[in-house]
Design a protein around this motif. Structure first.
Motif, PDB file in Angstrom:
ATOM      1  N   GLY A 293      -1.867   6.366 -10.466  1.00 35.65           N
ATOM      2  CA  GLY A 293      -2.758   7.496 -10.202  1.00 35.65           C
ATOM      3  C   GLY A 293      -3.004   7.844  -8.764  1.00 35.65           C
ATOM      4  O   GLY A 293      -3.814   8.723  -8.471  1.00 35.65           O
ATOM      5  N   ASN A 294      -2.331   7.190  -7.810  1.00 34.87           N
ATOM      6  CA  ASN A 294      -2.475   7.523  -6.382  1.00 34.87           C
ATOM      7  C   ASN A 294      -3.910   7.426  -5.891  1.00 34.87           C
ATOM      8  O   ASN A 294      -4.335   8.201  -5.020  1.00 34.87           O
ATOM      9  CB  ASN A 294      -1.938   8.925  -6.096  1.00 34.87           C
ATOM     10  N   ASP A 295      -4.666   6.476  -6.411  1.00 37.14           N
ATOM     11  CA  ASP A 295      -6.057   6.298  -5.983  1.00 37.14           C
ATOM     12  C   ASP A 295      -6.092   5.253  -4.858  1.00 37.14           C
ATOM     13  O   ASP A 295      -6.047   4.056  -5.110  1.00 37.14           O
ATOM     14  CB  ASP A 295      -6.917   5.845  -7.153  1.00 37.14           C
ATOM     15  N   PHE A 296      -6.185   5.747  -3.608  1.00 35.99           N
ATOM     16  CA  PHE A 296      -6.207   4.854  -2.454  1.00 35.99           C
ATOM     17  C   PHE A 296      -7.630   4.599  -1.955  1.00 35.99           C
ATOM     18  O   PHE A 296      -7.812   4.077  -0.856  1.00 35.99           O
ATOM     19  CB  PHE A 296      -5.360   5.432  -1.320  1.00 35.99           C
ATOM     20  N   SER A 297      -8.633   4.960  -2.745  1.00 29.85           N
ATOM     21  CA  SER A 297     -10.017   4.733  -2.319  1.00 29.85           C
ATOM     22  C   SER A 297     -10.350   3.252  -2.423  1.00 29.85           C
ATOM     23  O   SER A 297      -9.702   2.482  -3.136  1.00 29.85           O
ATOM     24  CB  SER A 297     -10.974   5.545  -3.194  1.00 29.85           C
ATOM     25  N   LEU A 298     -11.403   2.850  -1.691  1.00 32.50           N
ATOM     26  CA  LEU A 298     -11.799   1.450  -1.685  1.00 32.50           C
ATOM     27  C   LEU A 298     -12.404   1.011  -3.017  1.00 32.50           C
ATOM     28  O   LEU A 298     -12.632  -0.181  -3.229  1.00 32.50           O
ATOM     29  CB  LEU A 298     -12.798   1.198  -0.554  1.00 32.50           C
ATOM     30  N   GLY A 299     -12.639   1.955  -3.915  1.00 33.31           N
ATOM     31  CA  GLY A 299     -13.083   1.587  -5.243  1.00 33.31           C
ATOM     32  C   GLY A 299     -11.967   1.060  -6.122  1.00 33.31           C
ATOM     33  O   GLY A 299     -12.226   0.492  -7.192  1.00 33.31           O
ATOM     34  N   ASN A 300     -10.729   1.236  -5.687  1.00 31.77           N
ATOM     35  CA  ASN A 300      -9.573   0.739  -6.438  1.00 31.77           C
ATOM     36  C   ASN A 300      -9.212  -0.660  -5.923  1.00 31.77           C
ATOM     37  O   ASN A 300      -8.890  -0.824  -4.749  1.00 31.77           O
ATOM     38  CB  ASN A 300      -8.398   1.691  -6.269  1.00 31.77           C
ATOM     39  N   PRO A 301      -9.253  -1.690  -6.769  1.00 31.00           N
ATOM     40  CA  PRO A 301      -8.912  -3.046  -6.303  1.00 31.00           C
ATOM     41  C   PRO A 301      -7.519  -3.136  -5.696  1.00 31.00           C
ATOM     42  O   PRO A 301      -7.299  -3.939  -4.785  1.00 31.00           O
ATOM     43  CB  PRO A 301      -9.014  -3.889  -7.585  1.00 31.00           C
ATOM     44  N   LEU A 302      -6.581  -2.323  -6.163  1.00 31.18           N
ATOM     45  CA  LEU A 302      -5.234  -2.354  -5.587  1.00 31.18           C
ATOM     46  C   LEU A 302      -5.255  -1.873  -4.137  1.00 31.18           C
ATOM     47  O   LEU A 302      -4.542  -2.417  -3.284  1.00 31.18           O
ATOM     48  CB  LEU A 302      -4.292  -1.481  -6.420  1.00 31.18           C
ATOM     49  N   ALA A 303      -6.066  -0.829  -3.855  1.00 31.14           N
ATOM     50  CA  ALA A 303      -6.165  -0.344  -2.475  1.00 31.14           C
ATOM     51  C   ALA A 303      -6.787  -1.400  -1.572  1.00 31.14           C
ATOM     52  O   ALA A 303      -6.343  -1.611  -0.434  1.00 31.14           O
ATOM     53  CB  ALA A 303      -6.988   0.944  -2.433  1.00 31.14           C
ATOM     54  N   VAL A 304      -7.811  -2.090  -2.085  1.00 34.62           N
ATOM     55  CA  VAL A 304      -8.422  -3.171  -1.317  1.00 34.62           C
ATOM     56  C   VAL A 304      -7.403  -4.276  -1.056  1.00 34.62           C
ATOM     57  O   VAL A 304      -7.296  -4.816   0.059  1.00 34.62           O
ATOM     58  CB  VAL A 304      -9.649  -3.731  -2.054  1.00 34.62           C
ATOM     59  N   ALA A 305      -6.609  -4.617  -2.071  1.00 39.30           N
ATOM     60  CA  ALA A 305      -5.577  -5.641  -1.906  1.00 39.30           C
ATOM     61  C   ALA A 305      -4.556  -5.223  -0.863  1.00 39.30           C
ATOM     62  O   ALA A 305      -4.085  -6.049  -0.066  1.00 39.30           O
ATOM     63  CB  ALA A 305      -4.892  -5.900  -3.244  1.00 39.30           C
ATOM     64  N   SER A 306      -4.212  -3.932  -0.838  1.00 39.29           N
ATOM     65  CA  SER A 306      -3.261  -3.447   0.164  1.00 39.29           C
ATOM     66  C   SER A 306      -3.791  -3.649   1.573  1.00 39.29           C
ATOM     67  O   SER A 306      -3.065  -4.105   2.475  1.00 39.29           O
ATOM     68  CB  SER A 306      -2.964  -1.963  -0.080  1.00 39.29           C
ATOM     69  N   HIS A 307      -5.074  -3.330   1.788  1.00 39.86           N
ATOM     70  CA  HIS A 307      -5.683  -3.535   3.105  1.00 39.86           C
ATOM     71  C   HIS A 307      -5.733  -5.022   3.460  1.00 39.86           C
ATOM     72  O   HIS A 307      -5.508  -5.400   4.614  1.00 39.86           O
ATOM     73  CB  HIS A 307      -7.091  -2.944   3.131  1.00 39.86           C
ATOM     74  N   VAL A 308      -6.028  -5.862   2.486  1.00 42.24           N
ATOM     75  CA  VAL A 308      -6.091  -7.306   2.737  1.00 42.24           C
ATOM     76  C   VAL A 308      -4.716  -7.836   3.128  1.00 42.24           C
ATOM     77  O   VAL A 308      -4.573  -8.621   4.081  1.00 42.24           O
ATOM     78  CB  VAL A 308      -6.624  -8.050   1.499  1.00 42.24           C
TER      79      VAL A 308
ATOM     80  N   VAL B 243       2.224  -3.296  -3.171  1.00 41.01           N
ATOM     81  CA  VAL B 243       1.010  -2.763  -3.786  1.00 41.01           C
ATOM     82  C   VAL B 243       0.987  -1.242  -3.714  1.00 41.01           C
ATOM     83  O   VAL B 243       0.478  -0.574  -4.614  1.00 41.01           O
ATOM     84  CB  VAL B 243      -0.234  -3.359  -3.097  1.00 41.01           C
ATOM     85  N   GLY B 244       1.575  -0.687  -2.652  1.00 39.77           N
ATOM     86  CA  GLY B 244       1.617   0.770  -2.531  1.00 39.77           C
ATOM     87  C   GLY B 244       2.306   1.432  -3.701  1.00 39.77           C
ATOM     88  O   GLY B 244       1.878   2.489  -4.191  1.00 39.77           O
ATOM     89  N   LEU B 245       3.394   0.843  -4.184  1.00 40.72           N
ATOM     90  CA  LEU B 245       4.092   1.396  -5.341  1.00 40.72           C
ATOM     91  C   LEU B 245       3.206   1.342  -6.577  1.00 40.72           C
ATOM     92  O   LEU B 245       3.155   2.306  -7.369  1.00 40.72           O
ATOM     93  CB  LEU B 245       5.387   0.623  -5.586  1.00 40.72           C
ATOM     94  N   LEU B 246       2.496   0.229  -6.767  1.00 42.54           N
ATOM     95  CA  LEU B 246       1.607   0.124  -7.924  1.00 42.54           C
ATOM     96  C   LEU B 246       0.518   1.189  -7.883  1.00 42.54           C
ATOM     97  O   LEU B 246       0.151   1.756  -8.918  1.00 42.54           O
ATOM     98  CB  LEU B 246       0.974  -1.273  -7.961  1.00 42.54           C
ATOM     99  N   ILE B 247       0.006   1.482  -6.675  1.00 42.78           N
ATOM    100  CA  ILE B 247      -1.016   2.530  -6.558  1.00 42.78           C
ATOM    101  C   ILE B 247      -0.418   3.885  -6.912  1.00 42.78           C
ATOM    102  O   ILE B 247      -1.047   4.703  -7.618  1.00 42.78           O
ATOM    103  CB  ILE B 247      -1.603   2.540  -5.131  1.00 42.78           C
ATOM    104  N   ASN B 248       0.812   4.132  -6.450  1.00 41.23           N
ATOM    105  CA  ASN B 248       1.466   5.402  -6.781  1.00 41.23           C
ATOM    106  C   ASN B 248       1.677   5.555  -8.287  1.00 41.23           C
ATOM    107  O   ASN B 248       1.544   6.652  -8.840  1.00 41.23           O
ATOM    108  CB  ASN B 248       2.814   5.507  -6.069  1.00 41.23           C
TER     109      ASN B 248
END
Length: 599
Positions: free
Chosen positions: A317-332, A309-314
Motif C-alpha cells: 500500500g505504499n504507506d511510508f508513515s511512521l504509523g506503519n511498522p514496516l516504515a519504522v523498521a526501514s528507518h531502524v 523493507v522498501g519493497l514490502l512497503i510498496n
C-alpha cells in the motif's frame, strides 16, 4: 605487498576522474534528498498540485487514478478515483508540483467514454509537517555525505568506488520534487536519478571484488570479472526498458511495467556483492576478517532499509508513515547500517580514508543529532497532549520544556560516556599512559635516562613510530636520544624546520623533511631548547589532532624537566667547583703557614 594489492596512487588520472564522478553522485543525491526534506516542512513553497495521484496501472498511454484530493483541480474537473487519464504532454503525469494557475489539457476515460478536460492548478498553500519525510530525507542525506567523504579522502580505488556506491544508495528515489518538476528539467532528472540508482549495485559488486584483491594480494578470478560485466549489461538493459515503459505509459508482455524486474535486478546485485564479501570474510584472518565482517553487516542493513523493507512497503500500500511498522523498521535498518559503518570506520579502519578523527567534532555532531532528536520528541509530546490542556496552563508547558531539558543533558552525558567507552577507550588509555609517564618524569634523576625513556614513551604512544630527540648544543642542536632514519645527527641551525620551530614555537605537521611526520618543540622562556621529531606511524594513519595536542604538551613538560636537570647538574658542578676551590685555598693556606714556620 604485491602489485595487485597495492593502492592506486592518489595522483592517478583515473582515480581523480572517479573521485569527481563520486562527488557528482553525492551532490545530486544531497540536492534531491534536500528537496524531499523540504516537502515535509510546513511552509508555502509557492507551488501547487493538480489534486490527483496516479497509480501503477497503465494502458495505451493512459494511467489510472488511485486518489483524488477534495476541492482540488482534478475533482473540479469531474475526475474520480478509478478513471484513466492521459496528459497531452505525457511527462506532466509525473509532475508532483506545478506552478499556481498553470493549465493542463487532459483526456479522461471513464465508464461513460472519453472526454477532454482542462486542469487549472489552484493557488499554493502550506502543507502540514511530515516527520517521516524529514527523517527519511535526512538519513539519506547522511548516507550520501558519508559516501562523498569516503570517496574524497580514500587513497584507494576501492574506497572511491564504495563512496560512489553509498552516494548512489543515498538517493531517496527517482520521482521529482518541488522545483525539480519544471518541464525542462523533469524528464532529464528522472533519467539521471534512474541511472544513479541502477549503478549502485554495480558499484557495490566492483567494490567487493576490489577489496578481495587488495586483501589477499591477487587478482580476482576471470568468472567474477565476467559476472560483473554481465550484470552491468543486464542493469543497463533493465534501465532502458524500465525508462521506456515508464515514459510511454505502456506495458510489455510477461514483463508488465518492468517494476518487478527492476527490483529483482537490484536484489541480485546486492546479493552478489554480499556473497563476495561473505566469501572474503570466510577466507580472511585477523583484522581483514573483521573488516569483511563489518562491511557485510553494514551493507546488509542498508540493503534491508531500501530494497528489502522498501519493497514490502510498496507491495502493501505504499504507506511510508511512521504509523506503519514496516516504515519504522526501514528507518531502524538505515540508522543501524550507517551506525555500523561509522563504528567500523572509526574503530576498525574498515575503509582507509586517511582521515584523522577529532573527538571534539564527533561529540559536537552527536550533540547536534541529540538536539534534533529532542526537537522531534517535543513535537511528538505536543501532538499527544490535547491542545486545550497545553493552552490552559503555561505552567504545564514550562514543566514539559524543563523536563526535556533535564532529560536531554542526562541522556547526552550517558550517550557521550558510552561513545567514549566504545569508540575511544584505546585512545583514552593511551593518553592516560602518556600523562602518567609525564608525571613520573619529574622524578627521574639522570638526563640521559629521561631522554631515552621519553623517546620510548613517545614511540609507544605513536604506535611504534620512530622518534628522535635533539638537544641544544654549543653550535646548534645535536641528536641526544632515539633516531629517525634520514635525519642528520647535527642539523644545520638554519634548516627550515628549525627556523619554523624557533619562529612558531608550536607543533608542526606539514612541510616537513622527508621521513618526518611531526615536529615538537621544547621551550624555555620562549626559546627553543630542543625538539622531538616523529616519523610516520607504521600503519600509515595520520596523527589525530588530540594526539598532536597530547604529544606537544608532553614535549613541553619534558623539556622543562630536562632543563631542571641541567640546572641541577650545573648547580652540582658549581658546588663541586666551590668545594674544590675551598679545598685548594685551604691547601694553599696550610702551605703558606708551613713555609712561614720553617722560615
Amino acid at each position: 605487498m604485491s602489485e595487485a594489492a597495492h593502492p592506486i596512487a592518489v595522483t592517478s588520472g583515473r582515480l581523480r576522474l572517479l573521485k569527481a564522478l563520486a562527488l557528482i553522485i553525492m551532490l545530486v543525491s544531497v540536492v534531491h534528498d534536500g528537496m524531499y526534506v523540504l516537502t515535509g516542512l510546513p511552509f508555502d513553497k509557492g507551488l501547487s498540485t493538480l489534486g490527483l495521484s496516479a497509480g501503477a496501472a497503465v494502458d495505451k498511454g493512459y494511467i489510472q487514478v488511485d486518489g483524488v484530493t477534495p476541492d482540488g483541480a482534478a475533482e473540479a474537473a469531474g475526475i474520480r478515483t478509478g478513471d484513466w487519464v492521459r496528459f497531452d504532454r505525457p511527462s506532466d503525469a509525473y509532475r508532483g508540483r506545478v506552478a499556481p494557475g498553470e493549465r493542463f489539457e487532459v483526456s479522461v476515460r471513464a465508464d461513460e467514454g472519453v472526454r477532454k478536460v482542462q486542469l487549472v492548478a489552484p493557488p499554493s498553500r502550506a502543507n502540514s509537517l511530515r516527520v517521516e519525510t524529514i527523517l527519511s530525507g535526512a538519513t539519506n542525506i547522511l548516507l550520501a555525505l558519508a559516501g562523498g567523504l569516503i570517496a574524497l579522502r580514500s587513497p584507494r580505488l576501492s574506497g572511491v568506488v564504495l563512496g560512489a556506491a553509498l552516494g548512489a544508495m543515498g538517493l531517496v528515489g527517482t520521482y521529482t520534487f518541488l522545483w525539480e518538476n519544471h518541464p525542462a528539467l523533469q524528464i532529464p532528472l528522472i533519467l539521471l536519478f534512474s541511472v544513479i540508482m541502477s549503478a549502485s549495485p554495480v558499484l557495490l559488486i566492483a567494490f567487493a571484488l576490489m577489496m578481495r584483491r587488495e586483501a589477499f594480494g591477487r587478482p580476482v578470478g576471470v568468472p567474477w570479472r565476467v559476472m560483473l560485466w554481465v550484470y552491468a549489461g543486464a542493469q543497463l538493459a533493465t534501465l532502458v526498458v524500465q525508462s521506456w515503459v515508464s515514459l510511454a505509459f505502456t506495458t510489455l508482455p510477461l514483463l508488465g511495467d518492468g517494476f518487478l524486474v527492476n527490483v529483482l535486478s537490484q536484489w541480485a546485485g546486492f546479493l552478489i556483492a554480499l556473497v563476495v564479501l561473505g566469501l572474503g570474510w570466510r577466507e580472511a584472518t585477523g583484522a581483514e576478517r573483521t573488516r569483511f565482517g563489518f562491511l557485510f553487516v553494514a551493507l546488509t542493513l542498508l540493503f534491508m532499509a531500501g530494497s528489502g523493507v522498501g519493497l514490502l512497503i510498496n507491495l502493501t500500500g505504499n504507506d511510508f508513515s511512521l504509523g506503519n511498522p514496516l516504515a519504522v523498521a526501514s528507518h531502524v535498518f538505515m540508522a543501524g547500517g550507517i551506525a555500523a559503518f561509522l563504528y567500523a570506520s572509526l574503530r576498525h579502519k574498515v575503509v582507509d580514508m586517511g582521515f584523522a578523527v577529532n573527538r571534539t567534532l564527533v561529540f559536537g555532531a552527536l550533540s547536534t543529532a541529540l538536539l534534533f532528536a529532542f526537537f522531534f520528541a517535543e513535537w511528538g509530546a505536543e501532538q499527544v497532549i490535547p491542545a486545550e490542556m497545553r493552552e490552559a496552563s503555561l505552567l504545564a508547558s514550562a514543566g514539559i520544556a524543563f523536563a526535556l531539558f533535564l532529560v536531554f543533558h542526562k541522556i547526552r552525558d550517558w550517550v557521550e560516556k558510552g561513545v567514549e567507552t566504545v569508540f575511544f577507550r584505546r585512545w583514552r588509555d593511551n593518553e592516560a599512559e602518556l600523562r602518567r609517564f609525564v608525571r613520573q618524569a619529574a622524578f627521574v634523576t639522570r638526563p640521559d635516562a629521561l631522554r631515552q625513556s621519553t623517546v620510548t614513551a613517545f614511540s609507544r604512544f605513536a604506535g611504534g613510530a620512530d622518534v628522535a630527540l635533539y638537544s641544544q648544543a654549543t653550535t646548534g642542536y645535536e641528536l641526544s636520544a632515539g633516531i629517525v632514519p634520514g635525519l642528520p645527527t647535527a642539523p644545520d641551525p638554519d634548516l627550515q624546520l628549525l627556523v619554523r620551530l624557533r619562529a612558531d614555537r608550536e607543533a608542526l605537521e606539514d612541510e616537513l623533511p622527508l621521513g618526518v611526520a611531526l615536529a615538537l618543540p621544547t621551550l624555555h622562556r620562549n626559546e627553543l631548547s630542543g625538539f622531538f621529531v616523529l616519523g610516520p606511524k607504521p600503519g600509515g594513519e595520520l596523527y589525530r589532532p588530540d594526539e598532536i595536542e597530547a604529544l606537544a604538551e608532553a614535549a613541553l613538560r619534558i623539556g622543562l624537566d630536562l632543563h631542571a636537570l641541567r640546572v641541577e647538574a650545573l648547580e652540582a658542578e658549581s658546588r663541586e667547583q666551590r668545594q674544590r676551590a675551598e679545598l685548594l685555598e685551604q691547601q694553599v693556606q696550610r702551605a703558606l703557614m708551613a713555609g712561614a714556620a720553617r722560615a
